[in-house]
Design a protein around this motif. Structure first.
Motif, PDB file in Angstrom:
ATOM      1  N   ARG A  43      41.470  35.406  35.186  1.00 44.57           N
ATOM      2  CA  ARG A  43      42.216  35.560  36.441  1.00 44.57           C
ATOM      3  C   ARG A  43      42.344  37.016  36.864  1.00 44.57           C
ATOM      4  NH1 ARG A  43      43.672  31.171  33.737  1.00 44.57           N
ATOM      5  NH2 ARG A  43      44.273  29.266  34.892  1.00 44.57           N
ATOM      6  N   GLU A  98      51.503  32.965  36.024  1.00 46.67           N
ATOM      7  CA  GLU A  98      51.795  33.139  37.445  1.00 46.67           C
ATOM      8  C   GLU A  98      52.093  34.601  37.769  1.00 46.67           C
ATOM      9  OE1 GLU A  98      53.793  29.206  39.032  1.00 46.67           O
ATOM     10  OE2 GLU A  98      54.857  29.906  37.244  1.00 46.67           O
ATOM     11  N   LEU A 130      40.523  27.781  38.149  1.00 43.09           N
ATOM     12  CA  LEU A 130      41.393  28.929  37.865  1.00 43.09           C
ATOM     13  C   LEU A 130      42.459  29.135  38.935  1.00 43.09           C
ATOM     14  CD1 LEU A 130      38.714  31.507  36.646  1.00 43.09           C
ATOM     15  CD2 LEU A 130      40.295  30.175  35.232  1.00 43.09           C
ATOM     16  N   ARG A 131      42.345  28.441  40.052  1.00 39.24           N
ATOM     17  CA  ARG A 131      43.385  28.531  41.079  1.00 39.24           C
ATOM     18  C   ARG A 131      44.700  27.938  40.575  1.00 39.24           C
ATOM     19  NH1 ARG A 131      41.013  29.671  46.156  1.00 39.24           N
ATOM     20  NH2 ARG A 131      38.746  29.383  46.186  1.00 39.24           N
ATOM     21  N   LEU A 155      44.091  39.470  35.573  1.00 40.03           N
ATOM     22  CA  LEU A 155      45.489  39.899  35.630  1.00 40.03           C
ATOM     23  C   LEU A 155      45.785  40.996  34.612  1.00 40.03           C
ATOM     24  CD1 LEU A 155      47.171  36.388  36.024  1.00 40.03           C
ATOM     25  CD2 LEU A 155      46.662  38.062  37.809  1.00 40.03           C
ATOM     26  N   PRO A 204      47.675  27.602  37.927  1.00 43.39           N
ATOM     27  CA  PRO A 204      48.243  28.498  36.911  1.00 43.39           C
ATOM     28  C   PRO A 204      48.293  27.867  35.525  1.00 43.39           C
ATOM     29  CG  PRO A 204      50.004  27.530  38.194  1.00 43.39           C
ATOM     30  CD  PRO A 204      48.717  27.072  38.828  1.00 43.39           C
ATOM     31  N   PRO A 237      43.052  41.105  40.584  1.00 39.01           N
ATOM     32  CA  PRO A 237      43.426  39.698  40.409  1.00 39.01           C
ATOM     33  C   PRO A 237      42.479  38.780  41.167  1.00 39.01           C
ATOM     34  CG  PRO A 237      45.370  41.033  40.822  1.00 39.01           C
ATOM     35  CD  PRO A 237      44.187  41.933  41.040  1.00 39.01           C
ATOM     36  N   LEU A 238      42.090  37.701  40.544  1.00 33.06           N
ATOM     37  CA  LEU A 238      41.114  36.788  41.134  1.00 33.06           C
ATOM     38  C   LEU A 238      41.590  36.263  42.483  1.00 33.06           C
ATOM     39  CD1 LEU A 238      38.387  35.372  40.641  1.00 33.06           C
ATOM     40  CD2 LEU A 238      39.661  33.484  39.603  1.00 33.06           C
ATOM     41  N   HIS A 239      42.900  36.041  42.614  1.00 30.56           N
ATOM     42  CA  HIS A 239      43.381  35.492  43.880  1.00 30.56           C
ATOM     43  C   HIS A 239      43.275  36.501  45.017  1.00 30.56           C
ATOM     44  CE1 HIS A 239      47.076  37.397  42.193  1.00 30.56           C
ATOM     45  NE2 HIS A 239      47.301  37.714  43.454  1.00 30.56           N
TER      46      HIS A 239
END
Length: 342
Positions: free
Chosen positions: A279, A240, A225-226, A281, A228, A336-338
């Motif tokens: 993700r 993104e 999932l890192r 989002l 996009p 958000p996952l990031h």
């Protein structure tokens, strides 16, 4: 691997839950950092400065500021009972509401909104009659409403009764707290495993022992999932996030024709809710489609609405931009996952 599995484990020191359907990751929940306000948490908050022109007010809590929209009748320095509703955007206060909800898998209690209701998604009349009997025998304060959720359809009557009693005890504890005193968190927001057990479809396979993510390959799925990029037959989509919005770019594989573009757009929009969900989002979603004839816009709209309707995160189609982009507004139910997994 056919069927669904729910795995619960820890990742980067945080509790997490993963739902795997037919060998693919379908949903993912990860606890936020300790310094973030968690949706569902209930606070005794102190009113701070009003936000002129917005009709809202900043509230002080021990976990950080909240933003209360429509703060009529609340003056600076007053205390109020509020519930965090979604995650905050970067460098902003988390949204809050005075419409408190106590939510379980089978039932939801609604203070200040009396009434006894059953989810319209429960269609079987015999089951509705049985659930109505449960509602008729429940003893609750007049000001406390109740809604039986879709999960009550397949539940044992004893489990529904037990959950209503548990939620009523929690509601009584919170609602009887004095509004005087320092700002305080009166009820924690649900953790990732608690949300999974509350909101996800039941699965015969539940693995909550340490190492479950490794056994089912969840760690590798999260690593994927890192990127996009999401590939599908006939094209790909890039998802993104930016500071202002989430940009989605749809690409048709090897062709610039409107026929190929339509096929790619339909496939991309069916895949988009899952891509956003995994993700974490939300907010404003802007989709730059592959070549599309105006006559095909209705078909694309209908496909998008159907796909997002099946997603558990509320998403609204906001319309078409002058440049032909699709715009959606999606509830920020997750971080958000990031931001969660580094």
């Amino acid at each position: 691997m056919k069927g669904s599995v729910i795995a619960m484990d820890r990742i980067f020191g945080r509790q997490a839950a993963a739902r795997i359907v037919d060998g693919a990751l379908d949903d993912l929940l990860v606890d936020p950092p300790d310094d973030r306000v968690r949706p569902g948490a209930i606070y005794r908050a102190k009113a701070g400065r009003p936000m002129k022109g917005q009709g809202g007010m900043i509230l002080e809590t021990p976990d950080g500021p909240l933003f209360l929209r429509n703060a009529k009748g609340i003056a600076q320095g007053d205390t109020a009972l509020v519930q965090a509703s979604t995650y905050a955007e970067r460098e902003k206060a988390a949204p809050a509401t005075q419409r408190i909800l106590f939510k379980g898998r089978h039932a939801m209690l609604t203070p200040g909104a009396p009434g006894r209701n059953i989810s319209r998604a429960i269609m079987n009349q015999e089951r509705r009659a049985a659930l109505q009997e449960i509602l008729d025998e429940v003893e609750l304060p007049e000001s406390l409403g109740i809604v039986l959720r879709t999960g009550a359809d397949a539940a044992e009557d004893a489990d529904v009764r037990e959950e209503i009693g548990r939620l009523a005890d929690i509601a009584g504890m919170v609602l009887n707290e004095s509004l005087s005193g320092r700002p305080a968190r009166l009820l924690d927001g649900p953790s990732a495993p608690e949300l999974a057990l509350r909101d996800w479809p039941r699965s015969r396979d539940l693995d909550d022992s340490p190492g479950s993510f490794d056994r089912f390959g969840v760690d590798e799925m999260i690593d994927a999932l890192r990127s996009p990029h999401v590939m599908f037959g006939g094209g790909s989509v890039a998802v993104e996030p930016t500071r202002a919005l989430v940009a989605v770019d749809v690409n048709a594989a090897g062709s610039s024709s409107t026929a190929a573009g339509l096929k790619a757009n339909l496939a991309a929009l069916r895949a988009l809710p899952r891509a956003l969900r995994l993700r974490g989002l939300g907010g404003q979603i802007l989709v730059d489609l592959a070549p599309l004839a105006k006559r095909d816009r209705r078909s694309v709209e209908d496909t998008a609405k159907s796909a997002f309707r099946a997603c558990p995160v509320d998403t609204t189609f906001a319309g078409w931009t002058p440049l032909g982009h699709m715009e959606f507004l999606r509830k920020r139910e997750r971080l958000p996952l990031h931001e969660v997994v580094t």
